[in-house]
Design an enzyme around this catalytic site. Structure first.
Site, PDB file in Angstrom:
ATOM      1  CG  ASP A   8      35.261  38.379  39.738  1.00  0.00           C
ATOM      2  OD1 ASP A   8      36.247  37.626  39.662  1.00  0.00           O
ATOM      3  OD2 ASP A   8      35.217  39.503  39.208  1.00  0.00           O
ATOM      4  CG  ASP A 129      44.004  45.872  40.672  1.00  0.00           C
ATOM      5  OD1 ASP A 129      44.203  45.029  39.784  1.00  0.00           O
ATOM      6  OD2 ASP A 129      43.789  45.582  41.853  1.00  0.00           O
TER       7      ASP A 129
END
EC number: 5.3.1.16
Length: 241
Positions: A8, A129
């Site tokens: 990330d 998500d």
């Protein structure tokens, strides 16, 4: 089953967030390309990369870091974060990205995602998500009134490669994967599912592997690797057994 180590990116650094909160970022390094090569040395042929700044901005914010990763990692790179235009999608494929992950765009403009899936067969992953079973968008800042299964089903005949299911409430917290919700989604939708959020150790890999036949394609793991709780080589061996 595929194990995707996660990188990330925030301001060019390798970080992990807790529950998707940019203010709760732990920095694990400032050389993403080197981190990618370490994962390759451990036997990984797949990598999951997220441009976190891009998720909020709606455009590429860590392009240089991603390009460095693409040069140093010989395998398949799956990239997400703020990819919401055709130019962005095709541009990343031209640079060598294997699959593009689309989340906010899937909820806001599903036809666009379907068009991309048609134009780039096998290249589009839809990120689902969830917070308490409902879909969240805009870098997880907004929670919608659409359920995970409802969103996923919109793409069943669209030709998307996979669904990337993340339980936001577990992400970066090492609580263990939400096995029940992940397996339920895989069973109810005719698209392979990648599990994400909460992996804490080899047991998560083992449990997901048991349900591979239900439609679990892979698992993404970040913090467990960086904290040394999960050995990548062992995880890959178990997943591929």
């Amino acid at each position: 089953m595929i194990v995707f180590p996660a990188i990330d990116l925030k301001a060019g650094q390798v970080v992990r967030l807790a529950e998707g909160d940019m203010d709760r970022a732990t920095v694990y390094g400032d050389n993403p390309a080197h981190q990618a090569s370490l994962f390759a040395q451990a036997g990984s042929q797949y990598l999951h990369v997220v441009d976190l700044d891009g998720s909020f901005a709606g455009r590429a914010e860590n392009r240089e870091a991603v390009e460095g990763i693409l040069k140093s990692f010989p395998g398949h790179v799956q990239l997400g974060g703020g990819i919401r235009t055709r130019e962005a999608v095709s541009g990343w494929f031209d640079l060598g990205v294997s699959r593009v992950v689309m989340g906010t765009a899937a909820l806001k403009d599903p036809q666009f995602v379907k068009d991309m899936a048609k134009e780039f067969p096998g290249g589009i992953v839809v990120a689902v998500d969830a917070r308490d079973g409902m879909v969240a968008t805009e870098g997880w800042a907004d929670v919608s009134d659409v359920s995970v299964v409802d969103l996923a089903r919109r793409f069943e005949d669209a030709g998307v490669a996979s669904l990337l299911f993340t339980d936001i409430g577990r992400d970066g917290l090492l609580k263990g994967v939400n096995l029940d919700a992940t397996v339920e989604l895989a069973r109810r939708v005719d698209i392979p599912v990648i599990a994400s959020g909460g992996v804490k150790g080899i047991d998560d890999i083992r449990m997901l592997k048991i349900h591979e036949g239900d439609g679990i394609e892979g698992v993404i793991t970040g913090r467990a690797l960086y904290d040394g709780r999960l050995d990548l080589k062992a995880a890959i061996e178990m997943a591929e057994a």
